[in-house]
Write an enzyme that holds these catalytic residues in place. Structure first.
Site, PDB file in Angstrom:
ATOM      1  N   ASP A 152       0.828  -1.203   0.000  1.00 53.10           N
ATOM      2  CA  ASP A 152       0.000   0.000   0.000  1.00 53.10           C
ATOM      3  C   ASP A 152       0.866   1.259   0.000  1.00 53.10           C
ATOM      4  O   ASP A 152       1.875   1.321   0.717  1.00 53.10           O
ATOM      5  CB  ASP A 152      -0.876  -0.016   1.264  1.00 53.10           C
ATOM      6  CG  ASP A 152      -1.753   1.214   1.385  1.00 53.10           C
ATOM      7  OD1 ASP A 152      -2.675   1.347   0.572  1.00 53.10           O
ATOM      8  OD2 ASP A 152      -1.484   2.047   2.278  1.00 53.10           O
ATOM      9  N   GLU A 175       1.343  -0.615  -5.166  1.00 53.07           N
ATOM     10  CA  GLU A 175       0.287   0.386  -5.384  1.00 53.07           C
ATOM     11  C   GLU A 175       0.975   1.733  -5.504  1.00 53.07           C
ATOM     12  O   GLU A 175       1.333   2.351  -4.512  1.00 53.07           O
ATOM     13  CB  GLU A 175      -0.716   0.414  -4.231  1.00 53.07           C
ATOM     14  CG  GLU A 175      -1.899   1.310  -4.569  1.00 53.07           C
ATOM     15  CD  GLU A 175      -2.341   2.274  -3.472  1.00 53.07           C
ATOM     16  OE1 GLU A 175      -3.377   2.936  -3.656  1.00 53.07           O
ATOM     17  OE2 GLU A 175      -1.663   2.398  -2.435  1.00 53.07           O
TER      18      GLU A 175
END
Ligand code: BGC
Length: 568
Positions: free
Chosen positions: A213, A255
């Site tokens: 993330d 990401e």
């Protein structure tokens, strides 16, 4: 590398390229199925729906954070990296989920949120209370909020600065997201060790991969942008080396909401590999732009841009996910056009993006939903579906922030859409009851009962894709057309002959974004004289001319996937 280390998680067939063939499905534990009637989805509920996901053709689940958390950012505010949030279940149930998924040859990828923690994390509590103590240096503290002024703010709707003042320590701390999410200090080697232990904890439980993330933001420097700084890449390379050494076969997914030439750096180099996959952010808004503008040009330009995803790595392609449909990767002019088409009510916007689900974005138009999915399943990379989009679930723009598209999965027309037996008022979020998307009409049970439903269509297209490894493993070449509304490309795969069906193949993909029928002439270089057949029904099509030209007619917003035979 140890000789005893398995090349994949136990119980799964060895396939070092599994991530390149897989169909991924993002499912938030909280939103999918409630097993104990408390109004909140849980791991046991998810386990009970694995048969459905297997039927759909899903190869891998991506689970956003399900860890201990105050849930002020959907779980991306982690308070304990190795504990399951009690309302979601237990570590034992997570282990069971992994086992049951693996029994179905389905993999589990989890989120690794390491840029920041929740301010409720014991590390942060210790850090603010005892600057000289063992955790004093775990976060990015400063006496001034003037440092790193060139770093942009991401959550522009809520934050005015990347610094927040902590009244306990009487210093500022750095945060790239909400102010309740302090950034970890990666300058501190102890933070690296902690993160490695977290990765080992979940890898030992059998997870097959990690979505990294917010990965560009680990390090910041004076005069830098705080994105993809060299030490950030060095850290990822170190993490990858550990994975390859201790858990070969598990994957890392980046990401990074950036341009392809920047994202591509997250694949690393041959000498210093980083991630196995990276999400393709720029292509996604261009699909939506093409659908409304009826122009393929911008999408075509993006796809033609030479971006090298190294051998063995893959893009992750998606239409929607649990966040807003981000418009960060389009020009101001396109952004305004897209706000006008897709977010005409200001309530539909969030940060630099649109907080709506796929079906409402496309005004529930079946032809557009099919066209968008046909692109998703044939572009280079592995497709990521967002739970509920396979039945065309609606959203609720009256809910705050991105909760608009995180409402309970709609299983049946019964109470709470079959998601939970709780008192409806007790649900973590209300089920969608809008005019068009009410769970009475939009639910799995009723779509299973209709052979022509969106659900059956999506399942079919998934299975057609999976019958052709070319979609996952092949290259792509954009072809010239004489119609601005039409995109054409050929997917080509040389084949290895090592797997069933793993033979050389060429697939011509043609998409019309026009809202009326069109005719198009495609210059299909390399396919001169090739016979063509439809991949769905097998029907023969007129062959490509010996000059490489092919004229086709397409209905409004429609597509063809045509297998190309060898030249006659
Ligand atoms: C996640 C978001 C989250 C943010 C902060 C993102 O990239 O996808 O849902 O709010 O990271 O953790």
């Amino acid at each position: 590398m140890s000789f005893t280390a398995p090349l994949t998680t136990p119980g799964l067939a060895l396939d070092p390229h599994w991530h390149r063939r897989a169909v991924f499905y993002e499912v938030m534990v909280r939103s999918f199925m409630d097993s104990n009637g408390d109004g909140i989805g849980d791991l046991a509920g998810l386990i009970s729906k694995l048969d459905y996901l297997q039927w759909l053709g899903v190869d891998a689940l991506w689970l956003p954070p399900f860890f201990e958390s105050p849930l002020r950012d959907g779980g991306y505010d982690v308070a304990d990296y190795t504990a399951v949030l009690p309302e979601f279940g237990t570590i034992e149930q997570f282990r069971e989920l992994v086992t049951k998924a693996h029994e179905r040859n389905m993999r589990i990828v989890i989120d690794l949120v390491i840029n920041h923690t929740s301010d409720q994390h014991p590390w942060f509590q210790a850090s603010r209370e005892d600057p000289q103590g063992p955790y004093g240096d775990y976060y990015v503290w400063s006496d001034t909020d003037e440092k790193y002024q060139d770093v942009r703010i991401i959550f522009v709707d809520t934050e005015e600065s990347n610094w927040a003042f902590d009244p306990v320590r009487r210093q500022f701390y750095w945060h790239r997201f909400f102010s309740h999410q302090p950034d970890l200090n990666f300058e501190n080697p102890k933070v690296h060790d902690e993160i490695f232990d977290v990765v080992r904890f979940w890898a030992d439980l059998g997870v097959d991969g990690f979505r990294l993330d917010a990965i560009p933001y680990l390090y910041e420097s004076d005069g830098g942008t705080g994105e993809s700084e060299p030490p950030t890449h060095a850290f990822i390379a170190k993490l990858r080396a550990m994975i390859d050494e201790e858990y070969p076969g598990r994957i890392l997914i980046a990401e990074a909401n950036q341009w392809p030439h920047e994202v591509v750096e997250f694949f690393g180099t041959d000498e210093q590999p980083e991630c196995h996959m990276a999400f393709d952010f720029p292509v996604m808004p261009r699909i939506f732009y093409a659908l409304r503008s009826q122009q393929a040009t911008e999408l075509e330009r993006q796809l033609s841009e030479e971006v090298h995803a190294p051998e063995g790595s893959a893009w992750g392609v998606f239409l929607r996910n649990h966040d807003e449909l981000t418009l960060e990767m389009v020009s101001e002019e396109y952004r305004q056009a897209m706000y006008g088409w897709y977010a005409y009510d200001p309530r539909m916007r969030a940060n630099v993006g649109i907080r709506r689900r796929l079906a409402p974005l496309l005004d529930n138009a079946r032809s557009e939903l099919e066209l968008a999915h046909a692109l998703l399943f044939s572009l280079p990379g592995s497709p990521f579906l967002y739970y509920g989009d396979e039945i065309g679930m609606g959203d609720n723009i009256w809910l705050p922030d991105r909760d608009s598209s995180r409402t309970p999965m709609q299983w049946t027309p019964d109470r709470n859409a079959g998601f939970s037996t709780a008192d409806p008022g007790k649900l973590y979020l209300p089920v969608v009851q809008s005019l068009v998307y009410h769970y009475n009409q939009i639910n799995v049970e009723s779509q299973l009962a209709q052979s022509r439903s969106l659900l059956h269509w999506v399942r079919n297209v998934i299975h057609v894709r999976k019958a052709h490894p070319t979609f996952g493993l092949g290259t792509m070449r954009v072809l010239r057309t004489d119609n601005e509304s039409v995109l054409a490309f050929v997917r080509e795969y040389a084949g290895t002959g090592t797997h069933l069906g793993d033979s050389a193949e060429r697939i011509l993909c043609v998409f019309s974004f026009a809202h009326n029928p069109v005719s198009v002439t495609i210059t299909a270089e390399g396919l001169e004289g090739a016979g063509l057949h439809d991949l769905f029904g097998g029907a023969p099509f007129p062959p490509v001319g010996d000059d490489g030209r092919l004229t086709l007619t397409l209905g409004s917003q429609s597509f063809f996937w045509l297998g190309a035979d060898a030249a006659r």
